[in-house]
Design a protein around this motif. Structure first.
Motif, PDB file in Angstrom:
ATOM      1  N   HIS A   1       0.725  -1.179  -0.115  1.00 47.52           N
ATOM      2  CA  HIS A   1      -0.051  -0.184   0.222  1.00 47.52           C
ATOM      3  C   HIS A   1       0.876   1.413  -0.149  1.00 47.52           C
ATOM      4  CE1 HIS A   1      -3.822  -1.884   1.674  1.00 47.52           C
ATOM      5  NE2 HIS A   1      -3.529  -2.349   0.430  1.00 47.52           N
TER       6      HIS A   1
ATOM      7  N   ASP B   1      -4.956  11.428  -1.982  1.00 51.16           N
ATOM      8  CA  ASP B   1      -6.263  11.280  -1.188  1.00 51.16           C
ATOM      9  C   ASP B   1      -7.192  10.310  -1.751  1.00 51.16           C
ATOM     10  OD1 ASP B   1      -5.417  13.330   0.408  1.00 51.16           O
ATOM     11  OD2 ASP B   1      -6.709  15.014  -0.399  1.00 51.16           O
ATOM     12  N   GLN B   2      -7.318  10.497  -3.215  1.00 55.25           N
ATOM     13  CA  GLN B   2      -8.111   9.338  -4.040  1.00 55.25           C
ATOM     14  C   GLN B   2      -7.529   8.174  -3.666  1.00 55.25           C
ATOM     15  OE1 GLN B   2      -8.295  10.544  -8.265  1.00 55.25           O
ATOM     16  NE2 GLN B   2      -8.852  12.500  -7.514  1.00 55.25           N
ATOM     17  N   ARG B   3      -6.123   7.930  -3.686  1.00 51.04           N
ATOM     18  CA  ARG B   3      -5.984   6.321  -3.417  1.00 51.04           C
ATOM     19  C   ARG B   3      -5.875   5.955  -2.178  1.00 51.04           C
ATOM     20  NH1 ARG B   3      -6.068   2.564  -6.271  1.00 51.04           N
ATOM     21  NH2 ARG B   3      -4.220   1.004  -6.075  1.00 51.04           N
ATOM     22  N   MET B   4      -5.676   6.769  -1.125  1.00 44.88           N
ATOM     23  CA  MET B   4      -5.919   6.529  -0.017  1.00 44.88           C
ATOM     24  C   MET B   4      -7.433   6.045   0.230  1.00 44.88           C
ATOM     25  SD  MET B   4      -2.930   6.677   2.337  1.00 44.88           S
ATOM     26  CE  MET B   4      -3.988   6.893   4.089  1.00 44.88           C
ATOM     27  N   SER B   5      -8.274   6.700  -0.127  1.00 40.66           N
ATOM     28  CA  SER B   5      -9.728   6.304  -0.027  1.00 40.66           C
ATOM     29  C   SER B   5      -9.885   4.814  -0.704  1.00 40.66           C
ATOM     30  CB  SER B   5     -10.594   7.401  -0.654  1.00 40.66           C
ATOM     31  OG  SER B   5     -11.854   6.929  -0.698  1.00 40.66           O
ATOM     32  N   ALA B   6      -9.540   4.883  -1.887  1.00 39.70           N
ATOM     33  CA  ALA B   6      -9.259   3.419  -2.946  1.00 39.70           C
ATOM     34  C   ALA B   6      -8.968   2.298  -2.046  1.00 39.70           C
ATOM     35  CB  ALA B   6      -8.948   3.730  -4.163  1.00 39.70           C
TER      36      ALA B   6
ATOM     37  N   GLY C   1      -8.868   1.971   1.085  1.00 37.66           N
ATOM     38  CA  GLY C   1      -9.532   1.652   2.258  1.00 37.66           C
ATOM     39  C   GLY C   1      -9.296   2.584   3.648  1.00 37.66           C
ATOM     40  N   TYR C   2      -8.579   3.543   3.368  1.00 38.40           N
ATOM     41  CA  TYR C   2      -8.115   4.350   4.479  1.00 38.40           C
ATOM     42  C   TYR C   2      -9.018   5.464   4.559  1.00 38.40           C
ATOM     43  CZ  TYR C   2      -3.896   1.340   4.478  1.00 38.40           C
ATOM     44  OH  TYR C   2      -3.005   0.275   4.497  1.00 38.40           O
ATOM     45  N   SER C   3      -9.462   5.713   5.615  1.00 46.73           N
ATOM     46  CA  SER C   3     -10.385   7.017   6.055  1.00 46.73           C
ATOM     47  C   SER C   3     -10.025   7.998   6.715  1.00 46.73           C
ATOM     48  CB  SER C   3     -11.741   6.404   6.615  1.00 46.73           C
ATOM     49  OG  SER C   3     -11.515   6.009   7.715  1.00 46.73           O
TER      50      SER C   3
ATOM     51  N   PRO D   1      -8.653  11.386   8.113  1.00 43.97           N
ATOM     52  CA  PRO D   1      -8.755  12.612   7.338  1.00 43.97           C
ATOM     53  C   PRO D   1      -7.237  13.517   7.412  1.00 43.97           C
ATOM     54  CG  PRO D   1      -9.472  12.681   9.522  1.00 43.97           C
ATOM     55  CD  PRO D   1      -9.506  11.480   9.361  1.00 43.97           C
ATOM     56  N   ASP D   2      -6.887  14.017   6.396  1.00 48.33           N
ATOM     57  CA  ASP D   2      -5.463  14.528   6.587  1.00 48.33           C
ATOM     58  C   ASP D   2      -5.524  16.147   6.789  1.00 48.33           C
ATOM     59  OD1 ASP D   2      -2.689  14.546   6.368  1.00 48.33           O
ATOM     60  OD2 ASP D   2      -2.665  14.761   4.123  1.00 48.33           O
TER      61      ASP D   2
END
Length: 215
Positions: free
Chosen positions: A24, A65-70, A72-74, A76-77
């Protein structure tokens, strides 16, 4: 081989604010460099074998941000912890490189280097010598000739603007504004990684005074 992707990924893993498996981390670092997947990064012909010539890195914050969401990490940065970890990773391995959040920050950081090269050019020096003025307050517009992420060996932008001078009241007036232009050319090391840059085709001309017409 120098500094390679795998070295950056292993360091980044230790700096992230959350625990993440190495696969990841590869995906996250690829996103920071402008790629949707690690496979796309590996398959790209844009990337140099190593980052040794990297002097400027522009992160793709939106894709991070998009890759983190994809993945499965939520998390907030809000404090930019992810970007900070990536910046620190590059700085640890490449202390001479600067890392930016976007192209505009890169341009802002280069402003005074561009001004210095213009001031040191023969074109500008000869023009200011024809005035009875001194100093120089520069206002410059930096416009990209081609998109930053375009697959080319170079990336460049045009420079246009002016230098406003201080007039010596005891000397004859010969103009106090010099219009300037130039082209900034970067060597590309990767999609969002740049090497050295040059300021080329520097032009300078005393701005003519508007004519006064009597009606």
């Amino acid at each position: 081989m120098g500094i390679v992707f795998s070295s950056l990924a292993h360091t980044l893993r230790t700096k992230l604010p959350i625990e993440m498996q190495l696969g990841h981390v590869h995906q996250l670092l690829s996103a920071a460099l402008g790629y949707n997947t690690y496979a796309a990064f590996k398959a790209s012909k844009e990337e140099a074998p190593s980052f040794d010539d990297a002097l400027h890195v522009v992160l793709d914050r939106a894709l991070i941000d998009q890759r983190m969401s994809a993945l499965g990490y939520s998390m907030p940065d809000e404090d930019n912890l992810l970007a900070r970890a990536i910046r620190e990773t590059f700085k640890e391995h490449l202390p001479e490189a600067s890392v930016y959040d976007d192209v505009e920050h890169l341009k802002d950081d280069l402003f005074f280097d561009i001004v210095r090269d213009i001031e040191n050019s023969g074109s500008y020096s000869s023009e200011i010598a024809m005035t009875n003025a001194y100093g120089g307050d520069f206002e410059l517009d930096l416009d990209e000739v081609s998109p930053f992420e375009e697959h080319e060996p170079e990336w460049d932008f045009t420079v246009s603007g002016s230098s406003s001078l201080e007039q010596d009241p005891d000397q004859v007036y010969h103009g106090d504004v010099i219009d300037v232009s130039a082209t900034v050319v970067f060597q590309k090391v990767g999609r969002r990684v740049l090497g050295k840059f040059e300021v080329l085709d520097i032009g300078a001309q005393i701005r003519p005074e508007p004519l006064d017409y009597e009606l």
